[in-house]
Write an enzyme that holds these catalytic residues in place. Structure first.
Site, PDB file in Angstrom:
ATOM      1  N   LYS A  54       5.519 -15.200  48.208  1.00  0.00           N
ATOM      2  CA  LYS A  54       6.964 -15.267  47.952  1.00  0.00           C
ATOM      3  C   LYS A  54       7.766 -14.502  49.020  1.00  0.00           C
ATOM      4  O   LYS A  54       8.728 -15.021  49.570  1.00  0.00           O
ATOM      5  CB  LYS A  54       7.256 -14.707  46.550  1.00  0.00           C
ATOM      6  CG  LYS A  54       6.722 -15.606  45.434  1.00  0.00           C
ATOM      7  CD  LYS A  54       6.930 -15.002  44.068  1.00  0.00           C
ATOM      8  CE  LYS A  54       5.982 -13.866  43.752  1.00  0.00           C
ATOM      9  NZ  LYS A  54       4.558 -14.225  43.669  1.00  0.00           N
TER      10      LYS A  54
ATOM     11  N   ASP B 103      -3.048 -16.266  56.153  1.00  0.00           N
ATOM     12  CA  ASP B 103      -3.128 -16.032  54.707  1.00  0.00           C
ATOM     13  C   ASP B 103      -4.531 -16.409  54.285  1.00  0.00           C
ATOM     14  O   ASP B 103      -5.093 -17.384  54.787  1.00  0.00           O
ATOM     15  CB  ASP B 103      -2.076 -16.885  53.958  1.00  0.00           C
ATOM     16  CG  ASP B 103      -1.885 -16.427  52.519  1.00  0.00           C
ATOM     17  OD1 ASP B 103      -2.854 -16.504  51.735  1.00  0.00           O
ATOM     18  OD2 ASP B 103      -0.773 -15.982  52.175  1.00  0.00           O
TER      19      ASP B 103
ATOM     20  N   CYS C  84       0.949  -9.127  52.371  1.00  0.00           N
ATOM     21  CA  CYS C  84      -0.154  -9.488  51.466  1.00  0.00           C
ATOM     22  C   CYS C  84      -0.423  -8.316  50.520  1.00  0.00           C
ATOM     23  O   CYS C  84      -0.046  -7.185  50.817  1.00  0.00           O
ATOM     24  CB  CYS C  84      -1.402  -9.839  52.273  1.00  0.00           C
ATOM     25  SG  CYS C  84      -1.929  -8.508  53.348  1.00  0.00           S
ATOM     26  N   PRO C  85      -1.087  -8.574  49.402  1.00  0.00           N
ATOM     27  CA  PRO C  85      -1.419  -7.451  48.511  1.00  0.00           C
ATOM     28  C   PRO C  85      -2.532  -6.604  49.128  1.00  0.00           C
ATOM     29  O   PRO C  85      -3.237  -7.074  50.024  1.00  0.00           O
ATOM     30  CB  PRO C  85      -1.912  -8.137  47.236  1.00  0.00           C
ATOM     31  CG  PRO C  85      -2.354  -9.489  47.667  1.00  0.00           C
ATOM     32  CD  PRO C  85      -1.549  -9.861  48.867  1.00  0.00           C
TER      33      PRO C  85
ATOM     34  N   THR D 163       5.885  -3.496  54.752  1.00  0.00           N
ATOM     35  CA  THR D 163       6.637  -3.304  53.502  1.00  0.00           C
ATOM     36  C   THR D 163       5.737  -3.665  52.315  1.00  0.00           C
ATOM     37  O   THR D 163       6.238  -3.884  51.217  1.00  0.00           O
ATOM     38  CB  THR D 163       7.905  -4.192  53.459  1.00  0.00           C
ATOM     39  OG1 THR D 163       7.510  -5.550  53.685  1.00  0.00           O
ATOM     40  CG2 THR D 163       8.936  -3.776  54.470  1.00  0.00           C
TER      41      THR D 163
ATOM     42  N   ARG E   2       1.791  -2.537  51.267  1.00  0.00           N
ATOM     43  CA  ARG E   2       1.125  -1.376  50.679  1.00  0.00           C
ATOM     44  C   ARG E   2       0.555  -0.531  51.811  1.00  0.00           C
ATOM     45  O   ARG E   2      -0.014  -1.063  52.778  1.00  0.00           O
ATOM     46  CB  ARG E   2      -0.008  -1.796  49.735  1.00  0.00           C
ATOM     47  CG  ARG E   2       0.438  -2.327  48.378  1.00  0.00           C
ATOM     48  CD  ARG E   2       1.099  -1.240  47.522  1.00  0.00           C
ATOM     49  NE  ARG E   2       1.575  -1.735  46.237  1.00  0.00           N
ATOM     50  CZ  ARG E   2       2.798  -2.195  46.006  1.00  0.00           C
ATOM     51  NH1 ARG E   2       3.698  -2.232  46.969  1.00  0.00           N
ATOM     52  NH2 ARG E   2       3.147  -2.594  44.797  1.00  0.00           N
TER      53      ARG E   2
ATOM     54  N   ASP F 258       7.574   1.106  55.238  1.00  0.00           N
ATOM     55  CA  ASP F 258       8.240   1.368  53.959  1.00  0.00           C
ATOM     56  C   ASP F 258       7.236   1.927  52.957  1.00  0.00           C
ATOM     57  O   ASP F 258       7.614   2.365  51.872  1.00  0.00           O
ATOM     58  CB  ASP F 258       8.863   0.075  53.411  1.00  0.00           C
ATOM     59  CG  ASP F 258       9.678   0.334  52.155  1.00  0.00           C
ATOM     60  OD1 ASP F 258      10.542   1.229  52.186  1.00  0.00           O
ATOM     61  OD2 ASP F 258       9.446  -0.343  51.132  1.00  0.00           O
TER      62      ASP F 258
ATOM     63  N   GLU G 189       1.319   8.013  49.954  1.00  0.00           N
ATOM     64  CA  GLU G 189       2.716   8.238  49.567  1.00  0.00           C
ATOM     65  C   GLU G 189       2.864   8.799  48.153  1.00  0.00           C
ATOM     66  O   GLU G 189       3.911   9.341  47.800  1.00  0.00           O
ATOM     67  CB  GLU G 189       3.510   6.922  49.659  1.00  0.00           C
ATOM     68  CG  GLU G 189       3.129   5.898  48.585  1.00  0.00           C
ATOM     69  CD  GLU G 189       3.909   4.580  48.688  1.00  0.00           C
ATOM     70  OE1 GLU G 189       3.939   3.998  49.784  1.00  0.00           O
ATOM     71  OE2 GLU G 189       4.477   4.156  47.668  1.00  0.00           O
TER      72      GLU G 189
ATOM     73  N   HIS H 280       9.460   3.558  50.350  1.00  0.00           N
ATOM     74  CA  HIS H 280       9.175   2.474  49.403  1.00  0.00           C
ATOM     75  C   HIS H 280      10.466   1.988  48.755  1.00  0.00           C
ATOM     76  O   HIS H 280      10.571   1.923  47.525  1.00  0.00           O
ATOM     77  CB  HIS H 280       8.161   2.937  48.355  1.00  0.00           C
ATOM     78  CG  HIS H 280       7.299   1.818  47.852  1.00  0.00           C
ATOM     79  ND1 HIS H 280       5.953   1.950  47.634  1.00  0.00           N
ATOM     80  CD2 HIS H 280       7.597   0.541  47.512  1.00  0.00           C
ATOM     81  CE1 HIS H 280       5.476   0.803  47.182  1.00  0.00           C
ATOM     82  NE2 HIS H 280       6.445  -0.066  47.116  1.00  0.00           N
TER      83      HIS H 280
HETATM   84  P1  NAI Z   1       2.569 -13.082  46.536  1.00  0.00           P
HETATM   85  O1  NAI Z   1       1.441 -12.957  45.572  1.00  0.00           O
HETATM   86  O2  NAI Z   1       3.645 -14.095  46.284  1.00  0.00           O
HETATM   87  O3  NAI Z   1       1.979 -13.362  48.008  1.00  0.00           O
HETATM   88  C1  NAI Z   1       0.900 -12.661  48.548  1.00  0.00           C
HETATM   89  C2  NAI Z   1       0.224 -13.566  49.564  1.00  0.00           C
HETATM   90  O4  NAI Z   1      -0.832 -12.827  50.169  1.00  0.00           O
HETATM   91  C3  NAI Z   1      -0.405 -14.811  48.935  1.00  0.00           C
HETATM   92  O5  NAI Z   1      -0.020 -15.959  49.661  1.00  0.00           O
HETATM   93  C4  NAI Z   1      -1.902 -14.557  49.044  1.00  0.00           C
HETATM   94  O6  NAI Z   1      -2.645 -15.741  49.235  1.00  0.00           O
HETATM   95  C5  NAI Z   1      -1.962 -13.668  50.264  1.00  0.00           C
HETATM   96  N1  NAI Z   1      -3.179 -12.863  50.364  1.00  0.00           N
HETATM   97  C6  NAI Z   1      -3.970 -12.398  49.363  1.00  0.00           C
HETATM   98  N2  NAI Z   1      -4.999 -11.699  49.877  1.00  0.00           N
HETATM   99  C7  NAI Z   1      -4.846 -11.744  51.223  1.00  0.00           C
HETATM  100  C8  NAI Z   1      -5.594 -11.219  52.310  1.00  0.00           C
HETATM  101  N3  NAI Z   1      -6.701 -10.496  52.108  1.00  0.00           N
HETATM  102  N4  NAI Z   1      -5.157 -11.466  53.569  1.00  0.00           N
HETATM  103  C9  NAI Z   1      -4.048 -12.217  53.779  1.00  0.00           C
HETATM  104  N5  NAI Z   1      -3.299 -12.728  52.794  1.00  0.00           N
HETATM  105  C10 NAI Z   1      -3.695 -12.495  51.532  1.00  0.00           C
HETATM  106  O7  NAI Z   1       3.183 -11.613  46.659  1.00  0.00           O
HETATM  107  P2  NAI Z   1       4.626 -11.212  47.156  1.00  0.00           P
HETATM  108  O8  NAI Z   1       5.571 -11.196  46.014  1.00  0.00           O
HETATM  109  O9  NAI Z   1       4.985 -11.979  48.376  1.00  0.00           O
HETATM  110  O10 NAI Z   1       4.385  -9.668  47.552  1.00  0.00           O
HETATM  111  C11 NAI Z   1       3.556  -9.297  48.620  1.00  0.00           C
HETATM  112  C12 NAI Z   1       3.292  -7.808  48.566  1.00  0.00           C
HETATM  113  O11 NAI Z   1       4.504  -7.099  48.803  1.00  0.00           O
HETATM  114  C13 NAI Z   1       2.846  -7.291  47.179  1.00  0.00           C
HETATM  115  O12 NAI Z   1       1.460  -7.427  47.001  1.00  0.00           O
HETATM  116  C14 NAI Z   1       3.245  -5.843  47.224  1.00  0.00           C
HETATM  117  O13 NAI Z   1       2.165  -5.089  47.714  1.00  0.00           O
HETATM  118  C15 NAI Z   1       4.377  -5.808  48.248  1.00  0.00           C
HETATM  119  N6  NAI Z   1       5.663  -5.428  47.659  1.00  0.00           N
HETATM  120  C16 NAI Z   1       6.325  -4.352  48.183  1.00  0.00           C
HETATM  121  C17 NAI Z   1       7.552  -3.962  47.691  1.00  0.00           C
HETATM  122  C18 NAI Z   1       8.318  -2.825  48.282  1.00  0.00           C
HETATM  123  O14 NAI Z   1       9.299  -2.363  47.694  1.00  0.00           O
HETATM  124  N7  NAI Z   1       7.941  -2.315  49.452  1.00  0.00           N
HETATM  125  C19 NAI Z   1       8.148  -4.661  46.549  1.00  0.00           C
HETATM  126  C20 NAI Z   1       7.402  -5.825  46.100  1.00  0.00           C
HETATM  127  C21 NAI Z   1       6.196  -6.160  46.632  1.00  0.00           C
END
Ligand code: NAI
Length: 344
Positions: free
Chosen positions: A154, A174, A202-203, A229, A231, A255, A260, A292
């Site tokens: 997303k 990805d 990515c997570p 941004t 983890r 971020d 942290e 963060h």
């Molecule tokens: P999402 O689940 O929509 O997208 C994550 C993408 O990473 C997916 O397309 C998945 O296939 C891919 N992925 C999974 N394992 C992977 C790997 N080993 N290598 C490459 N790609 C991989 O998650 P979203 O909503 O886009 O969030 C992404 C990350 O952003 C979250 O996991 C979270 O850690 C971080 N985040 C940080 C925030 C902040 O305030 N700094 C706030 C919200 C999320």
């Protein structure tokens, strides 16, 4: 009334949770402390807990909560690497907020890139001191530069669109590429070699911990800009610092930071930081650290409270929810939600 112990409460969290809680029959007790083995007892007498990214929910914490008959951990964040979900399985249900504003995070990533590249953080301080010199403030055009995006979910997708708006060439990696996305997917090593900037979306998993390390940095272009941004654990902080000292990394925008937990979201001014790596990173002219805050927009805070309170209601009404997570979720074969069942 459903009673929830809300950990790591900050003034900006409370209004939206009070509003949605009132509307949905949920009473929150706001605690400033993190959830950990020493504070888990505060949840005694409550039906569930609400936790955030730096509440480290270990097996020990889960066992204490379980002994108090706590039924639910409602995470008010997307990532759940801070929860031992295997230990929670069969004992306490875990819910999360999978999306609240991908725009907030993606826009912050671009804000960091623009600030760093054009040295806005330096210029701001200079002009406040009537120093109008431009020395050392030269950036590069983003137009036609290559952005490597890791993780095209997303947030990654929104960030890709923002980069395209700047006329950048975008390549992506990805683990599970999205076939419907109009993007050039490449292998990770190729992304490291070709990118002028790399942004992580990515997570954090066991598999990709420290994916930015000495070896991957070796593959990168000299002067590469890194934006994280996602983890902190995706980057080996010491290797990043070495890359900066060796002038290999042009700039880093963070971020998030691996250690942290006890620092970010807290006012530590006046304290001596024990973490030498973080101290050195902060001292670098080409490193920008925000604590963060990528999620922190009015829209995101409202969406977080809305979805979290809805998750709490769903659980207590016994409804199945896509927002429940367990350690089977990664494996589609075993995922009960796909069969419209609760995780356990
Ligand atoms: P999402 O689940 O929509 O997208 C994550 C993408 O990473 C997916 O397309 C998945 O296939 C891919 N992925 C999974 N394992 C992977 C790997 N080993 N290598 C490459 N790609 C991989 O998650 P979203 O909503 O886009 O969030 C992404 C990350 O952003 C979250 O996991 C979270 O850690 C971080 N985040 C940080 C925030 C902040 O305030 N700094 C706030 C919200 C999320």
């Amino acid at each position: 009334m459903i009673k929830i112990a809300f950990y790591d409460a900050k003034p900006y969290d409370i209004p939206a949770f009070e509003k949605y809680g009132k509307e949905r029959g949920i009473e929150f007790k706001f605690f400033e402390s993190h959830l950990n083995p020493d504070t888990a007892h505060l949840a005694k007498g409550y039906d569930g807990v609400c936790a955030f990214v730096n509440d480290i929910i270990t097996k020990e914490v889960i066992d204490i909560l379980y002994s108090y008959n706590i039924k639910l951990i409602a995470l008010r964040c997307a990532g759940f690497n801070n929860v031992d979900i295997k230990s929670a399985f069969g004992k306490i249900h875990v819910y999360r907020v999978p999306a609240y504003s991908p725009y907030a995070v993606a826009e912050h990533a671009m804000a960091l890139l623009l600030t760093s590249n054009r040295r806005i953080h330096k210029a701001y301080i200079r002009t406040r001191d009537y120093n109008f010199s431009l020395n050392e403030l030269t950036g590069v055009d983003l137009y036609n530069k290559t952005m490597g995006v890791i993780g095209t979910g997303k947030i990654g997708k929104v960030f890709i669109n923002i980069c395209k708006g700047f006329g950048m060439n975008v390549i992506a990696y990805d683990k599970y590429p999205d076939k419907n996305l109009d993007i050039e997917y490449v292998e990770l090593d190729e992304l490291f070699k070709r990118s002028d900037f790399i942004s992580l979306h990515c997570p954090l998993t066991d598999e990709n911990k420290h994916m930015i390390n000495q070896e991957s940095i070796k593959l990168m272009k000299k002067g590469v800009g890194i934006i994280n941004t996602s983890r902190g654990g995706l980057i080996n902080g010491e290797d990043l610092l070495r890359g900066i000292k060796e002038r290999k990394i042009g700039f880093a925008c963070l971020d998030v930071y691996e250690e942290e937990g006890d620092l970010f979201y807290e006012d530590k001014s006046g304290h001596i930081l024990d973490d030498d790596t973080l101290r050195s990173l902060i001292s670098m002219p080409n490193v920008i650290i925000t604590s963060h805050q990528a999620f922190l927009t009015k829209e995101a805070l409202s969406n977080i409270a809305d979805t979290t309170t809805q998750n709490i209601l769903n659980y207590f009404k016994g409804e199945v929810s896509d927002n429940e997570i367990c350690y089977h979720c990664a494996n589609i074969e075993n995922c009960k939600k796909k069969r419209n069942l609760k995780c356990f």
